[in-house]
Each structure stands twice: as structure tokens, then as C-alpha cells.
Enzyme design. Structure first.
Site, PDB file in Angstrom:
ATOM      1  N   ALA A 473      18.877 -12.867  -8.350  1.00 20.30           N
ATOM      2  CA  ALA A 473      19.365 -13.926  -9.235  1.00 20.30           C
ATOM      3  C   ALA A 473      19.734 -15.182  -8.456  1.00 20.30           C
ATOM      4  O   ALA A 473      19.541 -16.302  -8.940  1.00 20.30           O
ATOM      5  CB  ALA A 473      20.570 -13.423 -10.032  1.00 20.30           C
ATOM      6  N   ASP A 474      20.245 -15.010  -7.247  1.00 18.40           N
ATOM      7  CA  ASP A 474      20.640 -16.164  -6.432  1.00 18.40           C
ATOM      8  C   ASP A 474      19.452 -17.029  -6.038  1.00 18.40           C
ATOM      9  O   ASP A 474      19.634 -18.157  -5.573  1.00 18.40           O
ATOM     10  CB  ASP A 474      21.332 -15.677  -5.153  1.00 18.40           C
ATOM     11  CG  ASP A 474      22.509 -14.776  -5.442  1.00 18.40           C
ATOM     12  OD1 ASP A 474      23.636 -15.264  -5.487  1.00 18.40           O
ATOM     13  OD2 ASP A 474      22.284 -13.562  -5.639  1.00 18.40           O
ATOM     14  N   ILE A 476      16.965 -17.936  -8.150  1.00 24.70           N
ATOM     15  CA  ILE A 476      16.289 -18.498  -9.323  1.00 24.70           C
ATOM     16  C   ILE A 476      16.376 -20.017  -9.400  1.00 24.70           C
ATOM     17  O   ILE A 476      15.592 -20.664 -10.087  1.00 24.70           O
ATOM     18  CB  ILE A 476      16.860 -17.887 -10.629  1.00 24.70           C
ATOM     19  CG1 ILE A 476      15.850 -18.070 -11.786  1.00 24.70           C
ATOM     20  CG2 ILE A 476      18.212 -18.510 -10.994  1.00 24.70           C
ATOM     21  CD1 ILE A 476      16.213 -17.315 -13.040  1.00 24.70           C
ATOM     22  N   PRO A 478      15.476 -22.723  -7.658  1.00 19.89           N
ATOM     23  CA  PRO A 478      14.293 -23.593  -7.578  1.00 19.89           C
ATOM     24  C   PRO A 478      13.376 -23.481  -8.793  1.00 19.89           C
ATOM     25  O   PRO A 478      12.564 -24.369  -9.027  1.00 19.89           O
ATOM     26  CB  PRO A 478      13.584 -23.094  -6.311  1.00 19.89           C
ATOM     27  CG  PRO A 478      14.645 -22.439  -5.498  1.00 19.89           C
ATOM     28  CD  PRO A 478      15.552 -21.805  -6.500  1.00 19.89           C
ATOM     29  N   HIS A 518      22.951 -12.462  -2.474  1.00 20.57           N
ATOM     30  CA  HIS A 518      22.286 -11.325  -3.108  1.00 20.57           C
ATOM     31  C   HIS A 518      23.187 -10.667  -4.153  1.00 20.57           C
ATOM     32  O   HIS A 518      22.956  -9.522  -4.532  1.00 20.57           O
ATOM     33  CB  HIS A 518      21.882 -10.278  -2.060  1.00 20.57           C
ATOM     34  CG  HIS A 518      20.901 -10.771  -1.060  1.00 20.57           C
ATOM     35  ND1 HIS A 518      21.259 -11.496   0.046  1.00 20.57           N
ATOM     36  CD2 HIS A 518      19.555 -10.647  -1.000  1.00 20.57           C
ATOM     37  CE1 HIS A 518      20.187 -11.801   0.756  1.00 20.57           C
ATOM     38  NE2 HIS A 518      19.133 -11.292   0.135  1.00 20.57           N
TER      39      HIS A 518
END
Length: 728
Positions: A473-474, A476, A478, A518
Site C-alpha cells: 500500500a505504501d 501506491i 505514484p 511496508h
């Protein structure tokens, strides 16, 4: 700026048929160039009306745009940019239709009055398909490349492309619209291609490089047409770049490059036909760099006289219209014939303007139509707990759901970082799928989150059904530009023509020292994006049913999958492992589930509360509730958008006390928003304030497990909140 004017090519009767411009084609192109000139003139003369909404015109770019239109048949796809009204005329659109969009009228064929002039969305029999795109300052390159990748993929699977039914057009007996009908057919003309039109200033966008990389890597059937007028808005080429697009493209090995004088129709036609032949023969992608003068305003809101100075006079020397006029005279066309074509163009534009002025505006009552396409799954179906079925981990339920989809739907494919090859995902969530279905269907991508997300819009437009993964998820962020600008708005701004069927899988959440990059939770950010659906299962059975429903949904769906629930190794998450549903099991999106009911007698005596939560919160609440036997209902939302508000209201009304629980930092979160909504709409049924619990309000989750534990909710913190709430 000094233009280098290419010599006018002679008409060579021995040249290949596809590169010869027939008299009919030249005549039609000249009339359309005149039409574009008349449109720009009319818009300027009537700017009090026409500039109510911002617009730009093709003046100076008409030659290359009309040449590009000669390459676009009914089986092709296009991504024009905001200055491409001449290209739209060239494919057969009428001035009246363009003016309907200019004035934001109801019958605007592209958007029904919802978006700007020359921002087309078109799925009409007999015409090239034009998927929705945003304002086309570089972002369109990724969806357009996704179209090309979808074409190549569906061709490899023997699956037809999604296009308007040609019988609707050809059985009507109408002639094929646009300039394409006047071009001789070639050996590979049945092969579809994509033209992505872009201004040179937008070539500096990082997302353009991602698109070029994938086009070359997969040798996709796409032409990148770069129209270079040496201007951004007021910034000049020398201020914005160290090289032009042709020079820049040399860095992409395998990208065929062509240059042309974009102000010369004959030169542009020969170049575009060469590019189209190359792509249709499936030899790979092409970049065409076309030098053009900028003769109009940047837009109606940024006028040329404010900043152009002597530069405008320099550009006027290369006006494509008088050049084309002189070329036609030299080729034997009569002045009277050309004047007649000019008069016809002017008369058409004037008459169409009067019609467009009188056309009706959109009905205000329709303002909310087409946020989403209707869902494919509206009821739970299939076997949730088949007799004799084994229990499955959540990660395996997801794997099996994707396996079922790939087996059943040849138009489905799965890609992302590390999901292909031997690894099958860093969580083994795609294990062995690439070996089973082949590298054409399950494959790795470069580290390009924008492409992973944005390409799904193009894939969907041709009928491919992509499942993609963002590794954490971290990572996403860009991809958010594409998610917001290209996916979320497509259905609404195309007036329902182009919903985007896209399933984006995102492992999420913290446990066991994953650290700051993460472990993040992103649902509140996603939920500020209108036009996407957000799903968050808490157990294996729900994962399997929701994943399939998300795949079948014709809208963009982000599926958040908590890493700490994948294997049920985190203490208290054992119930995330469930009996595995049968293949084909589905749960409709937007339906919450009572994961744990309260005891009926305690409910009747007013001793209960409800925890409204999702994901890991379900299991924290389950563990904490053991300290309060029978007193705690757990409502698992399962889908965060669309929210099952009816289930939330009913649960709050049953108990009168509610705790909204999330893993996210609480301040300004979805959980706080939901608590406020409950407070507003259920105030009379509440016996206590709505409680909320989430992570500490910090910018990241620390690596050290003790620091992580301090930041996050846990069963003990939930139990403390429940004790206070129940005792209120």
C-alpha cells in the site's frame, strides 16, 4: 524560433498505393482544413459566447492532425489531446458535434456537457474508438499504451476487441466517415492500431517515459504522435527541455522514430502512412515527431497577445493552410474549386453554430448520473461453505479466486511487480499462476505504479479484464494520478460510455516490524476519490467472494488485503482462516456482515454495543469482546465504498452505543467521518457518544516492534474502549 520547412513531396505515381494522396483525399483534406480555420475564426469573433468555457483549437497543427486521421479506421483507437479538433474533423465528426461540447450542451456526443472542448470519448459504429482521457498533458500516454497492450493481448488469445457493433453502421448504407475512407487499403489494414497524440511539452512527464518503456518492452501497436510547437503555455521549449521528443526517443531501444514537417499535409501524410504501415505489420511502436507552428491562443483563457510578441509572426510564415493551397494549385487544382470548398466549409460552420446555440442544455436532474456503471453482482451466490471443504488461508483463497477467474475468462490477465515468473508475488499470492497460464497472461512489470494502475483504463476500453497488484500500500502513491484522473472520472465524464473495469489488489497493514514503507494504511485517502470502489475483507471466505465480485464489477475496484491476515499467524487472527467457498462464489459489493451478534437477552436489557470495523479490526474486536460475553456485536463493513449505511444505521439503532475501530491514524480518517455521520443521523437512538479508536496520529509506523505496538490499536486497547462505552 526558426522552422525548417521540409520540401513538398512530388506525387509519385509509382509509389506504394498507401502513400499516394488521391485527388479525392486531397480535396476532402483541404475542405476540412478550411473547416478548422473557420471554427477558430468563429470562436474568436464570438468569444463572448464561445469562451464561456475554456477551449483550444488546432490552428497551426491542422496538417499533421488531418494526416493522422487518414490512419484511423473503425477498428482503430485514438487518444487525441486537447488541441486536436482538426483530427476529430478528420475522423468524421461534424462541426456541430464539436460545438455542442464547446458550449457544454446536452447532446454533446462525448460527455453530455460534462467536460471541455476537444476532450472526446467515443464508441460509435464506423468511427475509431476514443476512450475517455483527462486533460491530456502527458497522462494519456499510459492509458493509450494500455489500449495497445490490450489489443496485443486479446489478439494473442484469439479474443475479439470491444468495439461498437459495425452492423449498426454498415447496414445503414452510409459511407465510411472521415479521411480514412479515401486511403487505399494495405496488406495489414485489418490490424488495429492506436494513435496517442501528445504535445512536446508533455513529453517531460515521467508517466510518458513509463508508457514508452512498456510500448517498447512489449512491442505494442501504437504510434506516439508528438506535435511540437516549441511552447508549453508561456514557457518555451528551451526553458523546458534539453532535447526534443525525437532526440529523447533515441534512448528507447526498439522505438522506431520518424520526423516530419507537421505544417505540410503531403509530408505529414506520407510520414503517418509509413508509421501506420509499420505498426499494422506488427513491427513495433513508432514515435512521430512533427514540428508545427502555434497560430492560435494557448487556450481561450490564455491569449497569445499576452506573451508571444514577434514569435507569432515567425510562426505565421508556416501556416499550413496557405501552404496546402499553393501545393494544390501546383498539382492542377483550380482556384475556383478550392474557393468552392472554402465557401462550403464556411457555410457549414455558420449553420452548425446557429444550431448549436439553439441546442438544449443538460437537464440539471441528471447531474449525478453515471458515477458508476451498474454492478454485475447484486446478490450473494454460490456455496460459501461446501460440505467437506477444507479450511483455507486468506492468501490461498485469493490465489484460488484468481485461478478460477483466469481459467474461466480468457480476457482476464494479471500483472504487477514480481507476480509472474517463479516467485508469484512476494506473499506467494500468485504462486504458479504464470507457469499455469503463461507469461502472456501473468507477468511482471517494471517498477511503474502509474503504468500498472493507468494501463487498466486502456485495457478495459478494448475488452481486456485486468487484475493488477501494487506490491505494498505504501507504494501506491505514484499511481494515484492515474487512479484519480483516468480511472475514477472515466464513467462520469464519458456520460457512461467508458466505465473502467479494473481490479487493483493492494496488500496493506502493519504487523511484526514491517516498518515505515511496508505497513501503511491508505483507505482514507482512497475514500476521498469519487468513482472508485474500495473493498477490505477480513477472512478467507469473504476474500474469495469479494475478489470475484470485484473482478466482475464494471468499475474500478481497489481490493485492500491485510498482510497480517494472509496466513493467520498473528495471535487472534485464527478466524481469518475459514472453510473455502466453492468456485464461483460471490458477495455483492456494499454489503456489510454481522461477524458476531450480541446475545439477544443482553440486547433486550440494554447491555450491548456494536463495534463497526473492517480488516484487522474485526479480529481485535473479536478478541477484546471475550471480556464482555454476549455484549458486543461486531459489524464487518467488508466494503468501504459503497458503504452499507443501512446496516450501520440498523446496528446503531439496535444497541444505542457504537465504537468505530480502524487501524489508520484516527485524526481526519474515514473512521472519524463515519462516526460523525452516525452522530448526525442516529442521534436520537444513541445512549452514548460514538466512540472511535485508531492508531496514533504519526506520519509513519516505526520499525521497532515495541514502537509499532505502542502506535497501533490492539485487543487490550479495544477492551478498554469497550469497558468505557458499555459503562457510559
Amino acid at each position: 524560433m526558426n522552422f525548417e520547412t521540409a520540401p513538398t513531396p512530388e506525387i509519385d505515381l509509382t509509389a506504394p498505393a498507401a502513400t499516394q494522396a488521391s485527388p479525392e483525399l486531397l480535396r476532402r483534406a483541404y475542405r476540412l482544413m478550411r473547416t478548422g480555420d473557420e471554427l477558430a475564426r468563429l470562436y474568436e469573433e464570438n468569444k463572448a459566447v464561445t469562451a464561456k468555457y475554456v477551449h483550444a483549437t488546432a490552428r497551426g497543427h491542422e496538417a499533421i492532425q488531418l494526416a493522422a486521421a487518414t490512419c484511423l479506421g473503425p477498428h482503430d483507437y485514438a487518444a487525441p489531446y486537447y488541441r486536436d479538433d482538426a483530427m476529430l474533423l478528420g475522423i468524421g465528426m461534424q462541426p456541430y458535434e464539436l460545438m455542442l461540447q464547446l458550449m457544454a450542451k446536452r447532446d454533446d456526443p462525448f460527455s453530455g456537457g460534462r467536460t471541455y472542448y476537444s476532450h472526446p470519448s467515443l464508441r460509435r459504429a464506423g468511427f475509431p474508438t476514443i476512450p475517455h482521457q483527462s486533460s491530456a498533458t502527458g497522462m494519456q500516454a499510459i492509458p493509450a499504451t494500455g489500449v495497445a497492450q490490450g489489443i496485443k493481448y486479446l489478439e494473442s488469445q484469439g479474443v475479439g476487441l470491444l468495439q461498437a457493433d459495425p452492423r449498426d453502421f454498415y447496414e445503414s448504407g452510409q459511407p465510411v466517415p472521415g479521411l480514412y475512407a479515401s486511403v487505399p487499403t494495405g496488406e495489414y489494414d485489418d490490424n488495429s492500431l492506436v494513435i496517442c497524440s501528445i504535445g512536446d511539452g508533455a513529453m517531460t512527464e515521467g508517466e510518458v517515459s513509463e508508457a514508452l518503456q512498456m510500448a517498447v518492452l512489449h512491442q505494442l501497436p501504437i504510434i506516439f504522435l508528438v506535435q511540437d510547437n516549441e511552447w508549453g503555455i508561456s514557457a518555451t521549449g528551451r526553458e523546458m527541455r534539453t532535447m526534443n521528443a525525437y532526440e529523447f526517443a533515441a534512448g528507447f531501444k526498439g522505438l522506431h522514430r520518424l520526423q516530419t514537417d507537421g505544417a505540410d499535409f503531403l509530408a505529414s501524410y506520407a510520414t503517418m502512412q509509413e508509421a501506420a504501415d509499420y505498426v499494422r505489420a506488427r513491427r513495433g511502436p513508432v514515435l512521430v515527431h512533427a514540428r508545427c507552428p502555434l497560430l492560435g491562443h494557448h487556450t481561450s483563457g490564455v491569449r497569445r497577445e499576452w506573451y508571444r510578441g514577434d514569435n507569432l509572426a515567425e510562426h505565421t510564415v508556416n501556416d499550413p493552410l496557405p501552404r496546402f493551397h499553393e501545393q494544390l494549385l501546383a498539382m492542377g487544382f483550380a482556384e475556383d474549386e478550392l474557393q468552392q470548398l472554402a465557401d462550403e466549409a464556411r457555410a457549414t460552420v455558420q449553420a452548425d453554430y446557429a444550431r448549436a446555440l439553439a441546442a438544449p442544455n443538460p437537464d440539471p436532474a441528471t447531474f449525478a448520473d453515471h458515477e458508476f456503471a451498474p454492478p454485475a453482482v447484486t446478490e450473494e451466490a454460490g456455496e460459501r461453505a461446501p460440505a467437506g471443504a477444507d479450511k483455507a488461508l486468506m492468501v490461498d483463497a485469493a490465489l484460488h479466486a484468481v485461478d478460477d477467474i483466469l481459467r474461466e475468462f480468457p480476457e482476464a490477465l494479471f500483472y504487477g511487480q514480481d507476480v509472474g515468473g517463479e516467485l508469484g508475488g512476494v506473499f506467494r499470492e500468485a504462486a504458479l499462476l504464470a507457469k499455469k497460464y503463461g507469461d502472456a497472461r501473468v507477468f511482471n512489470t517494471p517498477i511503474q505504479e502509474a503504468y500498472i494502475v493507468g494501463s487498466t483504463a486502456g485495457m478495459s476500453a478494448v475488452g481486456a479484464k485486468p487484475i493488477v497488484e501494487i506490491q505494498f500500500a505504501d507504494y501506491i502513491w505514484p499511481g494515484l494520478n492515474q487512479l484519480v484522473e483516468e480511472l475514477s472520472k472515466s464513467c462520469y465524464l464519458s456520460n457512461g460510455q467508458f466505465p473502467v473495469q479494473s481490479l487493483i489488489r493492494v496488500p496493506i497493514g502493519a504487523y511484526g516490524g514491517g516498518g515505515p514503507y511496508h505497513s501503511g494504511s491508505i483507505e482514507s485517502t482512497l475514500l476521498t476519490i469519487r468513482g472508485i470502489k474500495v473493498v477490505y475483507p477480513s477472512n478467507a471466505a469473504d476474500m474469495k467472494g469479494l475478489l470475484r465480485a470485484a473482478f466482475l464489477d464494471p468499475n474500478p475496484v481497489v481490493l485492500l488485503e491485510h498482510k497480517g491476515l494472509y496466513w493467520s499467524k498473528v495471535p487472534g487472527t485464527e478466524e481469518a482462516k475459514t472453510t473455502e467457498p466453492a468456485a464461483g462464489y460471490v458477495i455483492p459489493l456494499g454489503k456489510a456482515n454481522v461477524f458476531q451478534p450480541a446475545d439477544a437477552r443482553k440486547l433486550e436489557s440494554g447491555e450491548t454495543c456494536v463495534v463497526i470495523t473492517y480488516g484487522m479490526g474485526v479480529h481485535w474486536a473479536r478478541t477484546a469482546s471475550r471480556q464482555f460475553p454476549g455484549q458486543v456485536e461486531i459489524l464487518d463493513l467488508r466494503t468501504l465504498n459503497p458503504l452499507d449505511w443501512e446496516a450501520v444505521q440498523a446496528a446503531v439503532q439496535r444497541h444505542g452505543k457504537a465504537l468505530v475501530l480502524t487501524e489508520e491514524p484516527l485524526l481526519n480518517s474515514f473512521a472519524e467521518s463515519l462516526a460523525g455521520r452516525i452522530q448526525r443521523h442516529c442521534f436520537r437512538q444513541l445512549d452514548a457518544p460514538v466512540f472511535t479508536l485508531g492508531a496514533a496520529n504519526l506520519p509513519a509506523i516505526a520499525l521497532n516492534v515495541e514502537l509499532e505496538r505502542q502506535m497501533l490499536p490492539n485487543p487490550d486497547k479495544v477492551a478498554a474502549a469497550l469497558a468505557e462505552l458499555l459503562g457510559y
